[in-house]
Structures are given as C-alpha cells and as structure tokens.
Scaffold this active site. Structure first.
Site, mmCIF file in Angstrom:
data_model
loop_
_atom_site.group_PDB
_atom_site.id
_atom_site.type_symbol
_atom_site.label_atom_id
_atom_site.label_comp_id
_atom_site.label_asym_id
_atom_site.label_seq_id
_atom_site.Cartn_x
_atom_site.Cartn_y
_atom_site.Cartn_z
ATOM 1 N N GLY A 98 0.798 -1.226 0.000
ATOM 2 C CA GLY A 98 0.000 0.000 0.000
ATOM 3 C C GLY A 98 0.822 1.263 0.000
ATOM 4 O O GLY A 98 0.276 2.361 0.100
ATOM 5 N N GLU A 106 -5.654 -3.851 -5.207
ATOM 6 C CA GLU A 106 -4.697 -4.968 -5.169
ATOM 7 C C GLU A 106 -5.272 -6.126 -4.354
ATOM 8 O O GLU A 106 -5.165 -7.290 -4.751
ATOM 9 C CB GLU A 106 -3.380 -4.511 -4.541
ATOM 10 C CG GLU A 106 -2.601 -3.540 -5.421
ATOM 11 C CD GLU A 106 -1.448 -2.862 -4.709
ATOM 12 O OE1 GLU A 106 -0.582 -2.335 -5.400
ATOM 13 O OE2 GLU A 106 -1.421 -2.848 -3.463
ATOM 14 N N LYS A 124 13.174 -5.852 0.347
ATOM 15 C CA LYS A 124 11.803 -5.952 0.872
ATOM 16 C C LYS A 124 11.655 -7.122 1.864
ATOM 17 O O LYS A 124 10.632 -7.235 2.525
ATOM 18 C CB LYS A 124 10.810 -6.148 -0.281
ATOM 19 C CG LYS A 124 10.902 -5.096 -1.381
ATOM 20 C CD LYS A 124 10.377 -3.767 -0.916
ATOM 21 C CE LYS A 124 10.509 -2.639 -1.923
ATOM 22 N NZ LYS A 124 10.107 -2.854 -3.264
HETATM 23 C C1 5RP Z 1 1.244 -0.154 -4.035
HETATM 24 C C2 5RP Z 1 2.004 -1.342 -3.559
HETATM 25 C C3 5RP Z 1 3.255 -1.672 -4.296
HETATM 26 O O1 5RP Z 1 3.159 -2.967 -4.781
HETATM 27 C C4 5RP Z 1 4.398 -1.554 -3.328
HETATM 28 O O2 5RP Z 1 4.433 -0.214 -2.874
HETATM 29 C C5 5RP Z 1 5.746 -1.935 -3.975
HETATM 30 O O3 5RP Z 1 6.146 -0.951 -4.871
HETATM 31 P P1 5RP Z 1 7.554 -0.956 -5.584
HETATM 32 O O4 5RP Z 1 7.577 -2.135 -6.523
HETATM 33 O O5 5RP Z 1 7.598 0.378 -6.292
HETATM 34 O O6 5RP Z 1 8.627 -1.063 -4.520
HETATM 35 O O7 5RP Z 1 1.648 -2.014 -2.632
HETATM 36 O O8 5RP Z 1 0.090 0.049 -3.270
#
Ligand code: 5RP
Length: 224
Positions: A98, A106, A124
C-alpha cells in the site's frame, strides 16, 4: 541503472515466464510491476494472447502505453494469475503493501486470483512486518473518528498527503498510515482493523502469496 532498480527489473522480468497463453492476469502496482509490464509487452507483441486487470490507474496507464490488452470485472471475475509488488515480505510470505496507495484494488484482484506471485528486490525481505507504516484505507466521512479508533489499537497515525494535499485513492478514499512498530501477528491485526467502522481495507496481505520472486544483484531467488 541504480542497483535497487536492477533488482526490481530482474524480479519483474522473471515473473513473465509464468504467464501462459489465454490467461487473465491481475496487474499489480508499483515500480517493480512496471518492469514486468515492459517484458510482457515484448511477449504480447510476439503473439501472446492475454488480458490484464490493472490494480491502479497508474498501472492501467502503463499497460495501455505498452499495448497490453485489458479487461475488467464486467467481462470476467476469473483471474488466473496476479503479479504484484510489496513493501515488506516476511518469512511466511505475509506482506505489507500500500506504499503506492493501491491496496484496495490490489487486495480484490489478488484475493480473486488462482495464484499470486509477488515480485520485489531483496530489500523488501524481513523477519517481521512493520518497519514501515501500515497503510489503511478509510471512508473520508468521519475519518478523524476512524483514526482515533485505529489509535486505540496501539498505533500513532498520519493522514497520507501528496503535494501537501490529502491523498485521494483511486477509489476516492483517504489513507491513514499507522505506525505500530513490529507486528507480532499480522493476520490478527488485520482482522482487528477490519472490524473498525470506517475502515475499508488494510495493507496486510496474509496467507495469499504462492510464490515470491526476489531480485538480487545477479540472481533471482524463488520463495514458496
Ligand atoms: C502499491 C504497492 C506496491 O506494490 C508496493 O508499494 C511496492 O512498490 P515498488 O515495486 O515500487 O517497490 O503495494 O500500493
């Protein structure tokens, strides 16, 4: 290209190997998904026949730019595979999402999908969710009261802003970022939050991920 971007690209491109002819694909949101879409464009241009359901207006824009055919829930509610990013991934493949503010769409798409693949750079990965604030989408009406209810569960709250204005989600709602610290039981917290009047959805995605594709500097790691 920056190393973190390269890791996202590696993960995003790898996910396209799982897309088969005839599939309806949930198209997640975020910068890692962007790389997946770029690779998917090549396959579509070579004749791969798929349809995508985007989870954000931003993703929809990219998909249109790349010529990826789109569909929506008026045509089908069957999603073969969803591919999405995440802000945090714990050792049980529970997610905190989010950061981009697309968590409701999503959640709907990922929940409906027969299979969910998460793509992310190795930054992550975590042992426990909660390093980042937890986004919670709320109804604008009475949002201050909803924020107080959230705080009673043990967090501090911040209203999400963009360019010094209140951030409005693709669904016309507000996002309250909740600072809980490390989250011991993500599923329990998600359920507690969902019971609060005014809360629409939380950024905790528990027991949904089938596969996480993690981009490292020179390799991809598959976590199941
Ligand atoms: C958006 C999300 C995205 O999937 C999350 O922020 C990951 O983003 P990124 O690939 O730019 O790191 O949950 O609501």
């Amino acid at each position: 290209m920056k190393t973190s971007e390269l890791k996202k690209k590696i993960a995003g491109e790898k996910a396209v190997d799982s897309i088969e002819n005839g599939m309806t694909i949930g198209l997640g949101s975020g910068s890692t998904v962007y790389w997946m879409l770029r690779k998917l464009k090549e396959k579509v241009d070579s004749g791969l026949n798929i349809k995508g359901i985007p989870t954000s207006k931003r993703t929809e824009g990219w998909a249109k730019e790349f010529g990826i055919p789109l569909t929506d829930f008026s045509e089908t509610t069957k999603i073969d595979l969803a591919i999405d990013g995440a802000n945090e991934i714990d050792t049980n493949l529970n997610l905190l999402k989010g950061g981009g503010g697309s968590l409701v769409r999503e959640k709907i798409v990922n929940h409906l999908a027969n299979r969910l693949i998460i793509i992310a750079d190795d930054g992550k990965l975590c042992n426990q969710l909660g390093k980042h604030h937890l986004p919670v989408e709320v109804v604008p009406f009475g949002w201050k009261a909803t924020a107080r209810s959230l705080e009673q569960l043990g967090c501090s709250t911040t209203m999400r802003l963009q360019d010094e204005q209140v951030f409005i989600s693709d669904n016309g709602n507000y996002i309250i970022d909740c600072h809980f610290g490390l989250i011991e039981n993500p599923n329990k917290l998600h359920e507690q939050l969902k019971l609060l009047v005014g809360v629409i959805e939380t950024g905790l995605f528990c027991n949904m991920t089938d596969l996480a594709i993690i981009g490292h500097e020179e390799k991809v790691e598959l976590l199941r």
